[in-house]
Design an enzyme around this catalytic site. Structure first.
Site, PDB file in Angstrom:
ATOM      1  N   TYR A 177      12.099  -2.349  -9.823  1.00 13.42           N
ATOM      2  CA  TYR A 177      10.637  -2.430  -9.757  1.00 13.42           C
ATOM      3  C   TYR A 177      10.181  -3.841  -9.365  1.00 13.42           C
ATOM      4  O   TYR A 177       9.295  -4.009  -8.515  1.00 13.42           O
ATOM      5  CB  TYR A 177      10.079  -2.033 -11.117  1.00 13.42           C
ATOM      6  CG  TYR A 177       8.579  -2.103 -11.261  1.00 13.42           C
ATOM      7  CD1 TYR A 177       7.755  -1.149 -10.675  1.00 13.42           C
ATOM      8  CD2 TYR A 177       7.996  -3.108 -12.022  1.00 13.42           C
ATOM      9  CE1 TYR A 177       6.377  -1.202 -10.840  1.00 13.42           C
ATOM     10  CE2 TYR A 177       6.619  -3.165 -12.207  1.00 13.42           C
ATOM     11  CZ  TYR A 177       5.814  -2.219 -11.600  1.00 13.42           C
ATOM     12  OH  TYR A 177       4.450  -2.272 -11.758  1.00 13.42           O
ATOM     13  N   LYS A 214       8.065  -4.773  -6.015  1.00 15.39           N
ATOM     14  CA  LYS A 214       6.741  -5.378  -6.125  1.00 15.39           C
ATOM     15  C   LYS A 214       6.693  -6.761  -5.472  1.00 15.39           C
ATOM     16  O   LYS A 214       5.649  -7.164  -4.936  1.00 15.39           O
ATOM     17  CB  LYS A 214       6.322  -5.456  -7.595  1.00 15.39           C
ATOM     18  CG  LYS A 214       6.011  -4.101  -8.219  1.00 15.39           C
ATOM     19  CD  LYS A 214       4.903  -3.364  -7.463  1.00 15.39           C
ATOM     20  CE  LYS A 214       4.365  -2.173  -8.220  1.00 15.39           C
ATOM     21  NZ  LYS A 214       3.340  -1.432  -7.456  1.00 15.39           N
TER      22      LYS A 214
END
Length: 301
Positions: A171, A175
């Site tokens: 993640y 991001k």
């Protein structure tokens, strides 16, 4: 006074729940016609039985707004293209794209398998790139035809992408990639009338409910600081014509706080004017680090 987004058409991905839903409702409240995208999957990306996009469309229409549901996977070329096509077919235009879709598969790195890496990077990073690409192609064609748009893209990064987060290597990497994509898109698309910014929101959603398990109330403010609705006003402004001149920026939004995030820039430096020895390079680095500020801590560290 007119509503900020009157007449604009806005597409929001991952808008069936959480932040995306709050954004869709906020845009509609400001007069926008909204394309509500949601694949309707669970927190880990597995298929779910309900149709959250349709539910949000019903909410918008019940409040007197105008919206249409889109249920395709925007991390595929066909799904992303159909999102833009639906906006054009239904409303004849597209003015703003909010990229928000995503899910989590958290693991410590030594336990993170390839499928969990690929799934999270795909939905977040590819799921940003493909809608952006198809929307940008439309806006470029409009600009070349002499109809330069007042177009806006708002991408969704995270504090995990700015500082890292334990147990979220996939993640965090995705991001962080979204920030890089935002900077490139802002530079490349400016000539076509497109502004591109990113937000790093903190709010209580399905993805963060364990982190923000308790309601947090700002001292003296009397409001839920972790409510998703707190982030949406910034997104609406960035997605409107009122944000003229603001592009290539990353904003952190939490509760009543908005912060301009300042990315990598040159700090202390030294130039020997010749090749270093390994020992000399090490001595120089130690001295430079003594002059540099401390980096922010990784979330969870």
């Amino acid at each position: 006074m007119g509503r900020m987004c009157e007449g604009r058409v806005v597409a929001v991905t991952g808008a069936g729940r959480g932040l995306g839903r709050a954004h869709a409702l906020a845009f509609a409240a400001e007069g926008a016609r909204v394309v509500v995208n949601d694949l309707g999957v669970g927190l880990d990306g597995a298929p779910a039985a309900d149709s959250p996009a349709r539910q949000v469309v019903d909410e918008i229409r019940a409040a007197g707004g105008d919206a249409v549901a889109h249920g395709a996977d925007v991390a595929t070329g066909a799904g992303a293209a159909s999102l833009v096509a639906l906006a054009l077919e239904t409303y004849g235009r597209l003015d703003t794209l909010v990229n928000n879709a995503g899910f989590l598969r958290d693991r410590m790195l030594v336990n993170l398998d390839e499928d969990d890496w690929d799934a999270v990077v795909r939905v977040h990073l590819k799921g940003h790139f493909l809608p952006l690409r198809h929307a940008a192609a439309h806006w470029r064609a409009e600009a070349k035809a002499g109809r330069t748009p007042v177009a806006r893209i708002v991408n969704t990064s995270s504090g995990a992408g700015l500082l890292g987060s334990l147990g979220q290597g996939n993640y965090s990497a995705a991001k962080a990639g979204i920030v890089g994509l935002t900077l490139v898109a802002a530079a490349e698309l400016a000539r076509y009338g497109v502004q591109v910014n990113a937000i790093a929101p903190a709010a209580r959603t399905r993805m963060t409910e364990r982190t923000f398990a308790e309601t947090m109330t700002a001292p003296g403010a009397g409001f839920d600081a972790m409510a998703t609705e707190n982030v949406s006003p910034l997104v609406v402004w960035l997605g409107s014509a009122a944000s003229e001149g603001v592009t290539g920026r990353v904003f952190e939004a939490e509760g009543g706080r908005i912060t301009v995030m300042e990315g990598w820039r040159a700090g202390p430096t030294v130039d020997k004017g010749a090749r270093w020895t390994p020992g000399g390079a090490g001595e120089a680095v130690v001295k430079l680090l003594g002059e540099a500020g401390e980096p922010g801590p990784v979330y969870g560290a």
